[in-house]
Write a protein that holds these residues in place. Structure first.
Motif, mmCIF file in Angstrom:
data_model
loop_
_atom_site.group_PDB
_atom_site.id
_atom_site.type_symbol
_atom_site.label_atom_id
_atom_site.label_comp_id
_atom_site.label_asym_id
_atom_site.label_seq_id
_atom_site.Cartn_x
_atom_site.Cartn_y
_atom_site.Cartn_z
ATOM 1 N N HIS A 192 0.837 -1.186 0.000
ATOM 2 C CA HIS A 192 0.000 0.000 0.000
ATOM 3 C C HIS A 192 0.876 1.242 0.000
ATOM 4 O O HIS A 192 1.793 1.366 0.826
ATOM 5 C CB HIS A 192 -0.869 -0.052 1.263
ATOM 6 C CG HIS A 192 -1.674 1.183 1.503
ATOM 7 N ND1 HIS A 192 -2.676 1.599 0.670
ATOM 8 C CD2 HIS A 192 -1.626 2.079 2.512
ATOM 9 C CE1 HIS A 192 -3.208 2.707 1.162
ATOM 10 N NE2 HIS A 192 -2.584 3.019 2.267
ATOM 11 N N HIS A 193 0.633 2.147 -0.930
ATOM 12 C CA HIS A 193 1.378 3.402 -0.956
ATOM 13 C C HIS A 193 0.648 4.386 -0.050
ATOM 14 O O HIS A 193 -0.552 4.597 -0.182
ATOM 15 C CB HIS A 193 1.438 3.954 -2.386
ATOM 16 C CG HIS A 193 2.316 5.172 -2.483
ATOM 17 N ND1 HIS A 193 3.689 5.079 -2.492
ATOM 18 C CD2 HIS A 193 2.014 6.488 -2.557
ATOM 19 C CE1 HIS A 193 4.193 6.296 -2.574
ATOM 20 N NE2 HIS A 193 3.187 7.163 -2.618
ATOM 21 N N HIS A 194 1.400 4.965 0.892
ATOM 22 C CA HIS A 194 0.768 5.720 1.960
ATOM 23 C C HIS A 194 1.354 7.122 2.063
ATOM 24 O O HIS A 194 2.574 7.303 1.996
ATOM 25 C CB HIS A 194 1.023 4.952 3.270
ATOM 26 C CG HIS A 194 0.214 5.432 4.418
ATOM 27 N ND1 HIS A 194 -1.137 5.225 4.523
ATOM 28 C CD2 HIS A 194 0.578 6.101 5.523
ATOM 29 C CE1 HIS A 194 -1.568 5.747 5.653
ATOM 30 N NE2 HIS A 194 -0.552 6.289 6.274
ATOM 31 N N ARG A 195 0.504 8.127 2.221
ATOM 32 C CA ARG A 195 0.993 9.501 2.361
ATOM 33 C C ARG A 195 0.551 10.042 3.726
ATOM 34 O O ARG A 195 -0.626 9.993 4.071
ATOM 35 C CB ARG A 195 0.404 10.379 1.256
ATOM 36 C CG ARG A 195 0.805 11.843 1.400
ATOM 37 C CD ARG A 195 0.164 12.688 0.346
ATOM 38 N NE ARG A 195 0.715 12.416 -0.976
ATOM 39 C CZ ARG A 195 0.247 13.004 -2.084
ATOM 40 N NH1 ARG A 195 -0.755 13.845 -2.021
ATOM 41 N NH2 ARG A 195 0.793 12.721 -3.240
ATOM 42 N N HIS A 196 1.513 10.552 4.494
ATOM 43 C CA HIS A 196 1.196 11.141 5.793
ATOM 44 C C HIS A 196 0.879 12.619 5.633
ATOM 45 O O HIS A 196 1.187 13.229 4.608
ATOM 46 C CB HIS A 196 2.377 10.964 6.756
ATOM 47 C CG HIS A 196 2.520 9.540 7.232
ATOM 48 N ND1 HIS A 196 1.897 9.071 8.343
ATOM 49 C CD2 HIS A 196 3.183 8.487 6.699
ATOM 50 C CE1 HIS A 196 2.180 7.787 8.507
ATOM 51 N NE2 HIS A 196 2.965 7.406 7.516
ATOM 52 N N GLY A 197 0.319 13.207 6.682
ATOM 53 C CA GLY A 197 -0.053 14.622 6.649
ATOM 54 C C GLY A 197 1.132 15.539 6.465
ATOM 55 O O GLY A 197 1.015 16.629 5.900
ATOM 56 N N ASP A 198 2.330 15.104 6.928
ATOM 57 C CA ASP A 198 3.509 15.962 6.820
ATOM 58 C C ASP A 198 4.181 15.861 5.446
ATOM 59 O O ASP A 198 5.270 16.409 5.236
ATOM 60 C CB ASP A 198 4.508 15.601 7.925
ATOM 61 C CG ASP A 198 4.960 14.150 7.827
ATOM 62 O OD1 ASP A 198 4.540 13.453 6.870
ATOM 63 O OD2 ASP A 198 5.723 13.703 8.702
#
Lengths: 285, 273
Positions: free
Chosen positions: B247-253
């Motif tokens: 899963h490719h995941h993007r954090h808020g930062d």
């Protein structure tokens, strides 16, 4: 003939329902009728208070009396009794009229219509233009058939509207109806909603993808496909349900919990119903 | 309670020409809590049905509670009765399991088929209604219940006979988060000690709570059989058996990375994961 698309009025006035729309409304109607029956069966009315076993026997006796009577006045009194029981059980007459009286009148009326002309007897008038005689005896025969059908249907519906369906089934079992028949009736009622839901979802899924009106053959194909799919689902569901029953110890004989209580008022109601039936049948009224 | 609940050796099963189980071997001891893991079509539902004697092995040997799990053995009424008294299965689809007109009848069905006396059935119903918090539903027809209520009633209808072995097929399927959490809490703490619980699922989030051991099935074969936590930490195994996916995941930062993802949440491999 073109099928109007969902939500589109093609008649310029009153909206006409398409095939799928009618089906969806019909399926929703099945659910709503059942919900109404479940609601009325727990109202604080007269018939709702009686032991379901007593109710089954008493109403059956009244039905037999109604179809056995030889006099129109007695039949009218029986119909009035059924209507009175409905009122005392908080069943609205408009509902009876809509669900029973109108349908039974039209259905039995069509069947007995020829009798009005062909039963020999005293002609009271003639049909305009074609001159067919309408006989008094023909009218009496028609009134008997319609009156008996209306009264019997009203009394039958009263049982269903004033008794939760599971209690009707238990009452039938207590009265000696074979367990297999009671189980089939119970499961039919139970799974008709699962299948109705399934059919509703299929109809809605089709409807949501319908881009253009359907012609006659396409509509027939659509219906046949839906019926076939539903039949396949029914068979699969039946196999699964049987497995679920076996998993919980079912070995061919359904056992039910019978916890009805009969009170003096139940016996009084039963005696009254049996008394009326015995009088009508015994005295050939 | 000690002894063997199930012993399967080289068991095979096929639906017509399609093989569903292919040389499955494992044993489950009484009192164990086991998760049967596997992606859709891995054979876990077939295995569960076989454990409940609803279908029988085409090859190999299978025993339950010390007796053979075979069609011939279950033709014997006494053996069938003894087995049904001790083993209960909760089906994945509650609409299949809830076939009675009311919830009360549903609870009464199992005990009545097992020949319990009327008063004992009534007492058990009363206790089960309160234990599961479903007393207010007792006169309702099952088709009027919500998904969570149906599942609760389905489990109650099996638990009422107090089986030694409880089999569950996808217990959390189609449940909302609250119903799912309630069910997991019940399976983890509400069943009491000593009961054998075998749950087929692909919901990795719950297996740590409801099982101590996990058997992973893949294409009808046992791919792994180990303590649940070991299985949960074997990301390669989970990835290979399609229980997690990349899963490719993007954090808020703005930080982005790839990591394995289960059905309901992330599987973190470590601080950097």
């Amino acid at each position: 003939m073109n099928e109007p698309a969902y939500g589109v009025c093609s008649c310029g006035g009153k909206k006409r329902r398409g095939l799928l729309e009618s089906l969806v409304f019909g399926l929703i109607g099945v659910e709503s009728h059942s919900l109404e029956a479940e609601t009325t069966s727990v109202l604080p009315g007269l018939l709702q208070r009686f032991d379901p076993r007593i109710k089954v026997v008493a109403l059956l006796a009244l039905i037999i009396a109604a179809v056995s009577t030889q006099r129109l006045t007695v039949l009218a009194l029986m119909f009035a009794l059924a209507t009175g029981l409905a009122l005392l059980s908080k069943i609205r007459l408009i509902r009876l009229a809509r669900q029973v009286w109108l349908g039974v009148f039209l259905f039995s009326g069509i069947i007995v219509l020829p009798a009005v002309f062909i039963v020999p007897g005293e002609a009271i008038t003639h049909l305009p233009l074609i001159g067919w005689p309408i006989t008094l005896q023909g009218l009496r025969s028609a009134a008997f058939v319609i009156g008996r059908a209306e009264t019997a249907a009203t009394l039958s519906l009263l049982l269903v509207l004033t008794t939760p369906w599971p209690h009707v089934l238990k009452a039938l079992r207590s009265l000696g109806v074979p367990a297999a028949i009671v189980a089939i009736l119970g499961m039919t009622y139970r799974y008709i909603f699962v299948l109705t839901q399934s059919a509703l979802q299929m109809a809605e899924a089709r409807q949501s993808r319908l881009m253009a009106p359907l012609d006659g053959p396409a509509r027939r194909r659509l219906m046949l496909t839906m019926i076939g799919t539903l039949l396949t689902k029914t068979l699969a569901l039946g196999t699964e349900v049987h497995a679920a029953m076996v998993a919980r110890g079912y070995r061919g004989e359904v056992r039910l919990l019978d916890d009805f209580r009969t009170r003096p008022a139940d016996w009084a109601f039963l005696l009254a119903a049996l008394g009326i039936a015995a009088t009508i049948i015994g005295a050939r009224l | 309670m000690s002894g063997t609940a199930f012993d399967f050796q080289d068991v095979t099963y096929a639906y017509r020409s399609q093989r569903a189980l292919d040389g499955v071997s494992f044993s489950v001891q009484l009192g164990e809590r086991v998760a049967l893991l596997g992606a859709n079509g891995s054979g876990k539902s077939t295995l569960l049905r076989m454990m409940d004697a609803l279908c029988f092995a085409g090859g190999g040997t299978a025993t339950a509670l010390g007796a053979p799990l075979s069609e011939k053995a279950f033709e014997d009424e006494v053996a069938n009765f003894a087995f049904r008294r001790r083993v209960g299965l909760v089906f994945q689809n509650p609409d299949v399991q809830l076939f009675n007109p009311t919830v009360l009848d549903e609870l009464a069905f199992g005990p009545l088929q097992l020949g319990w006396a009327t008063q004992r059935v009534k007492d058990a119903i009363e206790a089960t209604l309160h234990r599961f918090g479903i007393a207010h539903l007792k006169d309702r027809p099952p088709h009027r219940l919500s998904g969570g209520e149906k599942k609760r009633v389905a489990i109650a209808s099996v638990i009422i006979t107090e089986p030694d072995v409880l089999l569950l097929d996808e217990p959390t399927a189609a449940l909302d988060p609250k119903s799912r959490a309630d069910l997991v809490a019940f399976l983890a703490h509400g069943l009491g000690d000593g009961r054998t619980v075998i749950a087929a699922t692909h919901d990795l989030d719950i297996i740590d709570d409801i099982s101590d051991r996990a058997i992973v099935l893949s294409e009808g074969k046992v791919a792994a059989d180990a303590p649940t936590l070991d299985i949960l930490h074997d990301i390669d195994l989970l990835r290979r058996t399609h229980l997690v996916f990349e899963h490719h995941h993007r954090h808020g930062d703005g930080h982005e990375h790839d990591h394995p993802h289960g059905v309901h949440g992330h599987i973190h491999q470590g601080p950097e994961g």
